[in-house]
Design a protein around this motif. Structure first.
Motif, mmCIF file in Angstrom:
data_model
loop_
_atom_site.group_PDB
_atom_site.id
_atom_site.type_symbol
_atom_site.label_atom_id
_atom_site.label_comp_id
_atom_site.label_asym_id
_atom_site.label_seq_id
_atom_site.Cartn_x
_atom_site.Cartn_y
_atom_site.Cartn_z
ATOM 1 N N ALA A 152 -22.443 -19.633 10.971
ATOM 2 C CA ALA A 152 -23.786 -20.185 11.242
ATOM 3 C C ALA A 152 -23.989 -20.360 12.752
ATOM 4 O O ALA A 152 -24.302 -21.443 13.237
ATOM 5 C CB ALA A 152 -24.026 -21.497 10.494
ATOM 6 N N GLY A 158 -23.487 -24.252 15.746
ATOM 7 C CA GLY A 158 -23.122 -22.882 16.116
ATOM 8 C C GLY A 158 -23.571 -22.494 17.516
ATOM 9 O O GLY A 158 -22.808 -21.874 18.269
ATOM 10 N N SER A 177 -28.216 -14.382 10.687
ATOM 11 C CA SER A 177 -29.059 -13.324 10.132
ATOM 12 C C SER A 177 -29.632 -12.477 11.270
ATOM 13 O O SER A 177 -29.635 -12.897 12.440
ATOM 14 C CB SER A 177 -30.150 -13.896 9.223
ATOM 15 N N ARG A 180 -31.608 -13.451 14.428
ATOM 16 C CA ARG A 180 -31.007 -14.328 15.456
ATOM 17 C C ARG A 180 -30.151 -13.550 16.458
ATOM 18 O O ARG A 180 -29.503 -14.153 17.319
ATOM 19 C CB ARG A 180 -30.090 -15.374 14.811
ATOM 20 N N TYR A 195 -24.787 -11.857 8.223
ATOM 21 C CA TYR A 195 -24.153 -12.275 6.963
ATOM 22 C C TYR A 195 -24.899 -11.791 5.722
ATOM 23 O O TYR A 195 -24.376 -11.875 4.612
ATOM 24 C CB TYR A 195 -23.955 -13.798 6.928
ATOM 25 N N THR A 213 -18.725 -24.085 9.159
ATOM 26 C CA THR A 213 -19.838 -25.033 9.090
ATOM 27 C C THR A 213 -20.540 -24.973 7.741
ATOM 28 O O THR A 213 -21.537 -25.656 7.542
ATOM 29 C CB THR A 213 -20.888 -24.674 10.168
ATOM 30 N N TYR A 277 -9.561 -30.334 8.212
ATOM 31 C CA TYR A 277 -10.906 -30.903 8.107
ATOM 32 C C TYR A 277 -11.185 -31.778 9.325
ATOM 33 O O TYR A 277 -10.290 -32.474 9.801
ATOM 34 C CB TYR A 277 -11.047 -31.748 6.832
ATOM 35 N N LEU A 278 -12.411 -31.742 9.814
ATOM 36 C CA LEU A 278 -12.786 -32.635 10.928
ATOM 37 C C LEU A 278 -14.027 -33.446 10.565
ATOM 38 O O LEU A 278 -15.031 -32.886 10.135
ATOM 39 C CB LEU A 278 -13.115 -31.816 12.193
ATOM 40 N N PHE A 279 -13.949 -34.749 10.737
ATOM 41 C CA PHE A 279 -15.123 -35.626 10.738
ATOM 42 C C PHE A 279 -15.185 -36.134 12.170
ATOM 43 O O PHE A 279 -14.340 -36.931 12.573
ATOM 44 C CB PHE A 279 -14.913 -36.768 9.741
ATOM 45 N N MET A 280 -16.147 -35.637 12.947
ATOM 46 C CA MET A 280 -16.116 -35.895 14.389
ATOM 47 C C MET A 280 -16.223 -37.385 14.707
ATOM 48 O O MET A 280 -16.750 -38.164 13.921
ATOM 49 C CB MET A 280 -17.227 -35.121 15.100
ATOM 50 N N SER A 319 -35.266 -29.729 9.093
ATOM 51 C CA SER A 319 -33.807 -29.572 9.108
ATOM 52 C C SER A 319 -33.279 -29.216 7.713
ATOM 53 O O SER A 319 -32.362 -28.400 7.573
ATOM 54 C CB SER A 319 -33.148 -30.861 9.614
ATOM 55 N N SER A 324 -33.202 -23.861 10.691
ATOM 56 C CA SER A 324 -33.567 -24.133 12.087
ATOM 57 C C SER A 324 -32.639 -23.365 13.029
ATOM 58 O O SER A 324 -31.501 -23.034 12.688
ATOM 59 C CB SER A 324 -33.545 -25.632 12.371
ATOM 60 N N GLN A 325 -33.152 -23.093 14.217
ATOM 61 C CA GLN A 325 -32.409 -22.325 15.223
ATOM 62 C C GLN A 325 -32.114 -23.260 16.383
ATOM 63 O O GLN A 325 -33.007 -23.620 17.133
ATOM 64 C CB GLN A 325 -33.277 -21.140 15.669
HETATM 65 N N1 LIG Z 1 -17.824 -33.060 9.771
HETATM 66 C C1 LIG Z 1 -18.516 -33.278 10.900
HETATM 67 O O1 LIG Z 1 -18.090 -34.057 11.764
HETATM 68 C C2 LIG Z 1 -19.814 -32.565 11.131
HETATM 69 C C3 LIG Z 1 -20.416 -32.588 12.404
HETATM 70 C C4 LIG Z 1 -21.583 -31.856 12.616
HETATM 71 C C5 LIG Z 1 -22.151 -31.125 11.573
HETATM 72 N N2 LIG Z 1 -21.555 -31.144 10.340
HETATM 73 C C6 LIG Z 1 -22.110 -30.353 9.222
HETATM 74 O O2 LIG Z 1 -22.087 -28.982 9.618
HETATM 75 C C7 LIG Z 1 -23.152 -28.283 8.985
HETATM 76 C C8 LIG Z 1 -23.903 -27.485 10.029
HETATM 77 O O3 LIG Z 1 -24.601 -28.360 10.900
HETATM 78 P P1 LIG Z 1 -25.739 -27.809 11.865
HETATM 79 O O4 LIG Z 1 -26.273 -28.957 12.624
HETATM 80 O O5 LIG Z 1 -25.251 -26.628 12.619
HETATM 81 O O6 LIG Z 1 -26.819 -27.299 10.776
HETATM 82 P P2 LIG Z 1 -28.167 -26.517 11.003
HETATM 83 O O7 LIG Z 1 -28.542 -26.531 12.445
HETATM 84 O O8 LIG Z 1 -29.154 -27.054 10.020
HETATM 85 O O9 LIG Z 1 -27.821 -25.008 10.571
HETATM 86 C C9 LIG Z 1 -28.884 -24.143 10.364
HETATM 87 C C10 LIG Z 1 -28.450 -22.717 10.635
HETATM 88 O O10 LIG Z 1 -27.509 -22.298 9.644
HETATM 89 C C11 LIG Z 1 -27.654 -20.887 9.503
HETATM 90 N N3 LIG Z 1 -27.104 -20.477 8.214
HETATM 91 C C12 LIG Z 1 -27.413 -20.980 6.999
HETATM 92 N N4 LIG Z 1 -26.672 -20.365 6.040
HETATM 93 C C13 LIG Z 1 -25.881 -19.453 6.670
HETATM 94 C C14 LIG Z 1 -24.888 -18.522 6.250
HETATM 95 N N5 LIG Z 1 -24.552 -18.378 4.956
HETATM 96 N N6 LIG Z 1 -24.263 -17.779 7.194
HETATM 97 C C15 LIG Z 1 -24.574 -17.896 8.515
HETATM 98 N N7 LIG Z 1 -25.514 -18.760 8.977
HETATM 99 C C16 LIG Z 1 -26.156 -19.534 8.072
HETATM 100 C C17 LIG Z 1 -29.151 -20.684 9.608
HETATM 101 O O11 LIG Z 1 -29.408 -19.388 10.091
HETATM 102 P P3 LIG Z 1 -30.383 -18.389 9.269
HETATM 103 O O12 LIG Z 1 -31.735 -19.076 9.198
HETATM 104 O O13 LIG Z 1 -30.383 -17.171 10.109
HETATM 105 O O14 LIG Z 1 -29.767 -18.222 7.922
HETATM 106 C C18 LIG Z 1 -29.601 -21.747 10.611
HETATM 107 O O15 LIG Z 1 -29.768 -21.220 11.906
HETATM 108 C C19 LIG Z 1 -24.002 -29.367 8.280
HETATM 109 O O16 LIG Z 1 -23.657 -29.391 6.919
HETATM 110 C C20 LIG Z 1 -23.564 -30.657 8.945
HETATM 111 O O17 LIG Z 1 -23.708 -31.794 8.126
HETATM 112 C C21 LIG Z 1 -20.417 -31.846 10.100
#
Ligand SMILES: NC(=O)c1ccc[n+]([C@@H]2O[C@H](COP(=O)([O-])OP(=O)(O)OC[C@H]3O[C@@H](n4cnc5c(N)ncnc54)[C@H](OP(=O)(O)O)[C@@H]3O)[C@@H](O)[C@H]2O)c1
Length: 333
Positions: A152, A158, A177, A180, A195, A213, A277-280, A319, A324-325
Motif C-alpha cells: 500500500a 506507504g 494501483s 498511483r 497489485y 500494512t 508485529y508492531l504497535f507504534m 479515510s 486515499s492517497q
Molecule cells: N500497528 C500500528 O502501529 C499502525 C500504525 C499506523 C497504521 N496502522 C494501520 O496500517 C494500515 C494502513 O494505514 P494507512 O494510514 O497507510 O492507511 P490508508 O492511508 O487509508 O491507506 C490507503 C491506501 O491503501 C492502498 N491500498 C488499499 N488496498 C491495497 C492493496 N490490496 N494493495 C496495495 N495498496 C492498497 C490504497 O491505494 P489504492 O486506492 O490504489 O488501492 C490507498 O492509497 C491501517 O489499517 C492502519 O490502521 C497501524
C-alpha cells in the motif's frame, strides 16, 4: 474550547463537534494551540470501538492522535522547548484529542516541527513517521543495502515509508494501483507492483524486509519474496502479547493475541523467515530525527485532502474508503 469527540461507540456519524474543557499544562507538559491534525485509520477504529480490548478511556472520548501547533504555556519542570515554539507530536493512545483548539502533552513526546513545512504538512507526519521508523529500523533492522517491500505504497504509511527507506539508502519496491504510479515514482520507489495485475511473488525475490500494512491476505505471498532470515513486520491485525501486556489487556484478549501471533510465526518459519508485529509508540526524540530528514529535503508531505474541524465526520468517511492517497488533514485554525 471546540473539539471533536464521541459519547458512545458506533459509525462516523457518532462524531460530535462541541465545547469541551480547555486542558491545562500539567507538570512536565506543554499546552499547545493546535493548528492542524491528521486522520489515521486508528481514529475511526476508535469510534467503532475496535480498540476497546486494548485502550478504553472513559466517555467523552476526544478524537485525534497526532498534530502540529504552537506552544502556548509550559507546565512546571519543562525544559528544552519554550512558549511560541512550533511543534509536532503523536499523543499517548489513552490520551487522545488533537482535533481540538488546545492539547496538553508531556514535553518528551513533542519535537520542533520541520521548519520547511506548513502546520498542515507537519501534522501529516507524526503517527505514520514513527510507525515507519519503528517498523523498518527497530523491528526490521533496515540498513543502507536492505531491500524493502512496502505494501500500500500510496497510503499514509506507504508514502512516508517509501521516502524514509530511500533516505536510508535502501532498495524499495512498493505495491499500488496503476493510477498511483506517477506518485510512487516521484517518491523514489525503485519497483512498483500494480497489485491489480501483478503478483509480488512473480516479480520480486531476495528481500530483507516487508512492511505489511494490509494483513492476512498479503502475508503468504510476502514470505515468498523474502530471503532466508528476512522479516515481515506487520502493523495490521491482532497485536502481539508484549503490546497487549503494555496496554493492560485482560487474560482472554492476551490469549487470543498469543494464539494468533504464534500461528503467524509458524507460517513464517515454514518459509525460513520471521513474522513480527508492531504497535507504534509515541516518541519525541524520534520525531526530531525525522524532522532532520525533512529539513534536508529527503521527505515531503503527501496530502490527499484537508477538512475543517467541523467536518471530522466527512474526513473519516473519506479515510474509511481505503482509497486515499497520502494523508487526510484536519485544519484547526
Ligand atoms: N500497528 C500500528 O502501529 C499502525 C500504525 C499506523 C497504521 N496502522 C494501520 O496500517 C494500515 C494502513 O494505514 P494507512 O494510514 O497507510 O492507511 P490508508 O492511508 O487509508 O491507506 C490507503 C491506501 O491503501 C492502498 N491500498 C488499499 N488496498 C491495497 C492493496 N490490496 N494493495 C496495495 N495498496 C492498497 C490504497 O491505494 P489504492 O486506492 O490504489 O488501492 C490507498 O492509497 C491501517 O489499517 C492502519 O490502521 C497501524
Amino acid at each position: 474550547m471546540k473539539a471533536a469527540y464521541i459519547e458512545s461507540y458506533g459509525s462516523a456519524s457518532k462524531v460530535k463537534i462541541g465545547e469541551q474543557p480547555k486542558p491545562k499544562a500539567a507538570r512536565g507538559c506543554v499546552l499547545i494551540k493546535m493548528k492542524a491534525a491528521s486522520v489515521n485509520p486508528i481514529d475511526w477504529k476508535t469510534v467503532k470501538g475496535d480498540l476497546k480490548p486494548l485502550v478504553k478511556p472513559p466517555f467523552p472520548i476526544l478524537l485525534g492522535n497526532d498534530g502540529a501547533g504552537i506552544i502556548e504555556e509550559l507546565g512546571k519542570g519543562v525544559t528544552g522547548l519554550g512558549v511560541g515554539d512550533e511543534v509536532y507530536f503523536r499523543c499517548r493512545k489513552a490520551d487522545t484529542g488533537t482535533y481540538a483548539e488546545y492539547f496538553s502533552i508531556p514535553v518528551d513526546l513533542v519535537a520542533k516541527k520541520p521548519s520547511n513545512m506548513s502546520f498542515e504538512e507537519a501534522a501529516s507526519i507524526p503517527l505514520v513517521g514513527l510507525t515507519v521508523l519503528q517498523a523498518l529500523k527497530e523491528k526490521g533492522g533496515m540498513k543502507p543495502d536492505s531491500k524493502v517491500l512496502i505494501h500500500a505504497g500510496a497510503g499514509g504509511v506507504g508514502t512516508f515509508a517509501i521516502q524514509f527507506a530511500k533516505a536510508c539508502g535502501a532498495f524499495v519496491a512498493a505495491t499500488a494501483s496503476a493510477k498511483r504510479i506517477d506518485l510512487l515514482n516521484d517518491l523514489g520507489a525503485d519497483v512498483i507492483i500494480d497489485y491489480h495485475t501483478q503478483k509480488i511473488e512473480d516479480e520480486l525475490s531476495d528481500f530483507d524486509i516487508v512492511l505489511d500494512t494490509l494483513g492476512d491476505d498479503v502475508q503468504e505471498a510476502s514470505y515468498q519474496v523474502l530471503k532466508p532470515g528476512g522479516v515481515l513486520v506487520s502493523i495490521q491485525g491482532i497485536p502481539d502479547v508484549e503490546t497487549m501486556k503494555y496496554y493492560g489487556a485482560g487474560l482472554m484478549v492476551r490469549l487470543v493475541g498469543a494464539l494468533s501471533n504464534r500461528k503467524k510465526q509458524k507460517q513464517a518459519a515454514k518459509h525460513g523467515v520471521r513474522y513480527d508485529y508492531l504497535f507504534m509508540k509515541e516518541n519525541g526524540a524520534q520525531l526530531a530525527e525525522i524532522a532532520e530528514l525533512i529539513e534536508v529535503g529527503k521527505i515531503k508531505a503527501v496530502i490527499d485532502s484537508t477538512y475543517p474541524l467541523d467536518q471530522v465526520q466527512q474526513a473519516f468517511e473519506r479515510s474509511m474508503t481505503g482509497r486515499s492517497q497520502g494523508k487526510i488533514i484536519i485544519s484547526i485554525d
